[in-house]
Design a protein around this motif. Structure first.
Motif, PDB file in Angstrom:
ATOM      1  N   UNK A   9      46.779 123.248  50.047  1.00 31.15           N
ATOM      2  CA  UNK A   9      47.407 122.804  48.805  1.00 31.15           C
ATOM      3  C   UNK A   9      48.494 121.762  49.052  1.00 31.15           C
ATOM      4  N   UNK A  10      48.918 121.584  50.304  1.00 26.72           N
ATOM      5  CA  UNK A  10      49.972 120.621  50.610  1.00 26.72           C
ATOM      6  C   UNK A  10      49.410 119.301  51.136  1.00 26.72           C
ATOM      7  N   UNK A  45      40.305 122.751  56.146  1.00 28.23           N
ATOM      8  CA  UNK A  45      40.507 123.415  57.423  1.00 28.23           C
ATOM      9  C   UNK A  45      39.594 124.632  57.518  1.00 28.23           C
ATOM     10  N   UNK A  46      39.387 125.078  58.748  1.00 24.94           N
ATOM     11  CA  UNK A  46      38.666 126.319  58.978  1.00 24.94           C
ATOM     12  C   UNK A  46      39.597 127.492  58.639  1.00 24.94           C
ATOM     13  N   UNK A  65      44.397 129.133  58.435  1.00 24.60           N
ATOM     14  CA  UNK A  65      45.089 129.601  57.233  1.00 24.60           C
ATOM     15  C   UNK A  65      46.393 130.302  57.612  1.00 24.60           C
ATOM     16  N   UNK A  66      47.499 129.834  57.048  1.00 23.25           N
ATOM     17  CA  UNK A  66      48.810 130.423  57.319  1.00 23.25           C
ATOM     18  C   UNK A  66      49.213 131.368  56.206  1.00 23.25           C
ATOM     19  N   UNK A  67      49.022 130.945  54.949  1.00 25.90           N
ATOM     20  CA  UNK A  67      49.376 131.817  53.828  1.00 25.90           C
ATOM     21  C   UNK A  67      48.564 131.424  52.605  1.00 25.90           C
ATOM     22  N   UNK A  68      48.403 132.414  51.735  1.00 25.73           N
ATOM     23  CA  UNK A  68      47.729 132.151  50.469  1.00 25.73           C
ATOM     24  C   UNK A  68      48.429 132.962  49.395  1.00 25.73           C
ATOM     25  N   UNK A 117      46.300 127.818  49.080  1.00 30.01           N
ATOM     26  CA  UNK A 117      46.185 128.039  50.503  1.00 30.01           C
ATOM     27  C   UNK A 117      47.017 126.996  51.247  1.00 30.01           C
ATOM     28  N   UNK A 118      47.703 127.430  52.320  1.00 29.55           N
ATOM     29  CA  UNK A 118      48.472 126.519  53.153  1.00 29.55           C
ATOM     30  C   UNK A 118      47.984 126.630  54.593  1.00 29.55           C
ATOM     31  N   UNK A 119      47.823 125.493  55.242  1.00 37.76           N
ATOM     32  CA  UNK A 119      47.425 125.485  56.643  1.00 37.76           C
ATOM     33  C   UNK A 119      48.656 125.748  57.516  1.00 37.76           C
ATOM     34  N   UNK A 120      48.415 125.982  58.786  1.00 39.01           N
ATOM     35  CA  UNK A 120      49.514 126.278  59.719  1.00 39.01           C
ATOM     36  C   UNK A 120      50.471 125.094  59.872  1.00 39.01           C
ATOM     37  N   UNK A 121      49.958 123.893  59.832  1.00 37.08           N
ATOM     38  CA  UNK A 121      50.802 122.700  59.978  1.00 37.08           C
ATOM     39  C   UNK A 121      51.767 122.571  58.814  1.00 37.08           C
TER      40      UNK A 121
END
Length: 100
Positions: free
Chosen positions: A74-75, A80-81, A85-88, A93-97
């Motif tokens: 979302x940022x 991404x795979x 996934x860091x958080x939802x 959904x937000x990736x780790x980066x």
């Protein structure tokens, strides 16, 4: 105009006395000229990148739709795979980066 620092110095009064009226008129006209010299070869198309001869190249890329084990961040809006996934929260959904 380049300056020769080794040449003998002259003051402006000496230079003005030696200049002819025609030279002064020519300098004034050159200074007031609003014409811009643009050559046709100065366009961006004439520049070539080193080692980038792409003439005759045709790029073909296969684009696959988002798979079931992938998500869109979302940022950064990259796909991404699920392992990235860091958080939802609330379907976002937000990736780790982006979460760091």
């Amino acid at each position: 105009m380049a300056t020769d620092y080794d040449a003998p110095r002259r003051n402006e009064a000496d230079e003005m006395a030696e200049d002819s009226l025609d030279e002064l008129k020519q300098r004034r006209n050159e200074a007031q000229s609003a014409v811009v010299d643009v050559e046709e070869t100065d366009t961006a198309e004439s520049y070539e990148l080193p080692g980038a001869d792409l003439s005759g190249e045709e790029l073909t890329v296969n684009v696959l739709p988002k798979q079931a084990d992938e998500f869109t961040c979302a940022s950064c809006f990259l796909v991404h795979h699920r392992s990235r996934l860091a958080s939802s929260s609330g379907g976002q959904f937000l990736c780790r980066d982006c979460a760091a």
